[in-house]
Design a protein around this motif. Structure first.
Motif, PDB file in Angstrom:
ATOM      1  N   ASP A 190      -2.330   3.336   2.095  1.00  0.00           N
ATOM      2  CA  ASP A 190      -2.077   2.858   0.726  1.00  0.00           C
ATOM      3  C   ASP A 190      -0.583   2.633   0.463  1.00  0.00           C
ATOM      4  O   ASP A 190      -0.185   1.605  -0.092  1.00  0.00           O
ATOM      5  N   GLU A 191       0.249   3.584   0.893  1.00  0.00           N
ATOM      6  CA  GLU A 191       1.694   3.452   0.669  1.00  0.00           C
ATOM      7  C   GLU A 191       2.246   2.235   1.417  1.00  0.00           C
ATOM      8  O   GLU A 191       3.050   1.463   0.889  1.00  0.00           O
ATOM      9  N   ARG A 200       1.857  -1.532   0.317  1.00  0.00           N
ATOM     10  CA  ARG A 200       2.675  -1.902  -0.843  1.00  0.00           C
ATOM     11  C   ARG A 200       4.151  -2.038  -0.480  1.00  0.00           C
ATOM     12  O   ARG A 200       4.974  -2.386  -1.332  1.00  0.00           O
ATOM     13  N   GLN A 201       4.506  -1.716   0.768  1.00  0.00           N
ATOM     14  CA  GLN A 201       5.928  -1.681   1.151  1.00  0.00           C
ATOM     15  C   GLN A 201       6.410  -3.003   1.735  1.00  0.00           C
ATOM     16  O   GLN A 201       5.618  -3.867   2.116  1.00  0.00           O
ATOM     17  N   SER A 202       7.751  -3.110   1.816  1.00  0.00           N
ATOM     18  CA  SER A 202       8.399  -4.311   2.338  1.00  0.00           C
ATOM     19  C   SER A 202       9.439  -3.915   3.377  1.00  0.00           C
ATOM     20  O   SER A 202       9.810  -2.743   3.493  1.00  0.00           O
ATOM     21  N   PRO A 210       7.439  -8.448   1.992  1.00  0.00           N
ATOM     22  CA  PRO A 210       6.268  -7.562   2.061  1.00  0.00           C
ATOM     23  C   PRO A 210       5.735  -7.468   3.494  1.00  0.00           C
ATOM     24  O   PRO A 210       5.694  -8.471   4.214  1.00  0.00           O
ATOM     25  N   THR A 230       2.778  -7.231   4.499  1.00  0.00           N
ATOM     26  CA  THR A 230       1.613  -8.100   4.726  1.00  0.00           C
ATOM     27  C   THR A 230       2.054  -9.528   5.064  1.00  0.00           C
ATOM     28  O   THR A 230       1.417 -10.213   5.868  1.00  0.00           O
ATOM     29  N   GLU A 241      -8.445  -4.393  -5.412  1.00  0.00           N
ATOM     30  CA  GLU A 241      -6.969  -4.366  -5.459  1.00  0.00           C
ATOM     31  C   GLU A 241      -6.377  -4.628  -4.072  1.00  0.00           C
ATOM     32  O   GLU A 241      -5.432  -5.403  -3.914  1.00  0.00           O
ATOM     33  N   TYR A 242      -6.955  -3.982  -3.051  1.00  0.00           N
ATOM     34  CA  TYR A 242      -6.427  -4.172  -1.691  1.00  0.00           C
ATOM     35  C   TYR A 242      -6.581  -5.620  -1.228  1.00  0.00           C
ATOM     36  O   TYR A 242      -5.714  -6.155  -0.534  1.00  0.00           O
ATOM     37  N   LEU A 254      -3.812  -7.453  -2.561  1.00  0.00           N
ATOM     38  CA  LEU A 254      -2.562  -7.108  -1.864  1.00  0.00           C
ATOM     39  C   LEU A 254      -2.492  -7.728  -0.465  1.00  0.00           C
ATOM     40  O   LEU A 254      -1.479  -7.595   0.225  1.00  0.00           O
TER      41      LEU A 254
END
Length: 334
Positions: free
Chosen positions: A70-71, A74-76, A82, A84, A126-127, A130
């Motif tokens: 999860d953390e 959301r990170q970059s 990002p 992703t 939500e995922y 993301l």
């Protein structure tokens, strides 16, 4: 998302010579791994470590997807891109671990069941926003004198099937992971029997929950003696037992199967995967979804100097990915 879309993502996850890197350790687990190599676990140290892994040059040559926490999703990067986005540019499909870990199964001492179904529908939506395209849920099966009970197997497989149905509703490919732990002194025959019971229960549950197998990936342990067992088996025996149980329990309509390393050494995990593919062809691609067996050597080197050692650590990650990619084709020669 249509079944064709789910199917094409699932097939891309097990493309020839490619596998999945698992970097979905919970904050607690990654904290232990970092502490073991002398690095304090902070949000920044975890981010920097995972940036090192995900920005490895050429990683997409052998890695089709990465399971994130999860953390991490959301990170970059330190430059603000990002993770992703970095992954998709490299041709690596973003995945996300969505279970909430195990708790004791009431009434069955020693058995555990995985939690996390409450609120899962909303979390999956939500995922997907993301950038995730697949998810993972891990059930844990322990072998002892008294475990697993048939109730524990059924409860875990029921949860895996409900999770899988919710994933497909949200347009994500479910990776279903019933891990039979290596802990204990059980024989390879006992491991085989437990794998067989678990897989039969799992596919029965998936069928009952209307899960489309064509858009599902199985992540499974190998059939191996317990790590405290005195039984000596070679890679060919592990391969033979593992392939036998899969052929007797797993429908051919599944797009692919990936193995977890589950406490094997780096070399064992690669050698066993190679032996499994050496005795092919099989009804499905048989590849890897390794965590520790992909990261351990690179983590130790990176930890010595997290700023200076990035490029050298990345070379190690790439080498492990290449070796396992070859093993997924039965072409690794040690």
């Amino acid at each position: 998302m249509s079944i064709e879309d789910l199917e094409s993502i699932a097939l891309a996850m097990v493309a020839p010579g490619k596998g999945i890197i698992a970097i979905d350790e919970s904050t607690k687990t990654i904290g232990k791994r970092l502490a073991a190599v002398g690095v304090e676990s902070t949000e920044e140290s975890r981010r920097a470590y995972r940036e090192m892994l995900l920005t490895t040059p050429g990683l997409g040559e052998h890695i089709s997807g990465a399971i994130l926490y999860d953390e991490t999703i959301r990170q970059s990067t330190k430059d603000g891109v990002p993770f992703t986005t970095v992954m998709k540019k490299a041709g690596i499909i973003p995945g996300i671990k969505v279970d909430k870990g195990t708790v004791p199964l009431a009434g069955f001492p020693g058995d555990v069941v995985t939690e996390g179904l409450d609120g899962l529908r909303e979390r999956l939506q939500e995922y997907a926003k993301l950038g995730a395209q697949f998810a993972k849920w891990r059930a844990v099966i322990k072998i002892t004198e008294d475990t697993p009970s048939s109730t524990a197997i059924e409860a875990n497989c029921h949860a895996l099937a409900r999770y899988a149905a919710l994933c497909q509703e949200a347009g994500l490919v479910p990776m279903v992971e019933p891990e039979v732990l290596m802990d204990g002194d059980h024989s390879i025959d006992v491991s085989y029997e437990v794998h067989e019971a678990v897989l039969r229960s799992l596919f029965n549950a998936l069928y009952e929950q209307n899960v489309m197998l064509e858009g599902t990936i199985l992540k499974i342990s190998m059939v191996i003696p317990g790590k405290d067992s005195d039984e000596q088996v070679d890679a060919e025996e592990v391969a033979d037992a593992t392939v036998r149980v899969l052929k007797s329990c797993v429908p051919a309509s599944l797009p692919g199967i990936v193995f977890l390393s589950g406490g094997q050494t780096d070399k064992q995990a690669t050698s066993h995967l190679n032996a499994i593919n050496h005795i092919g062809p099989h009804p499905w691609p048989l590849s890897f979804s390794y965590g520790r067996a992909m990261q351990q050597a690179a983590l130790k080197l990176w930890a010595k100097d997290p700023k200076a050692n990035v490029a050298e650590a990345q070379k190690m990650v790439h080498a492990r990915a290449r070796d396992n990619g070859l093993a997924a084709l039965g072409r690794w020669n040690g």
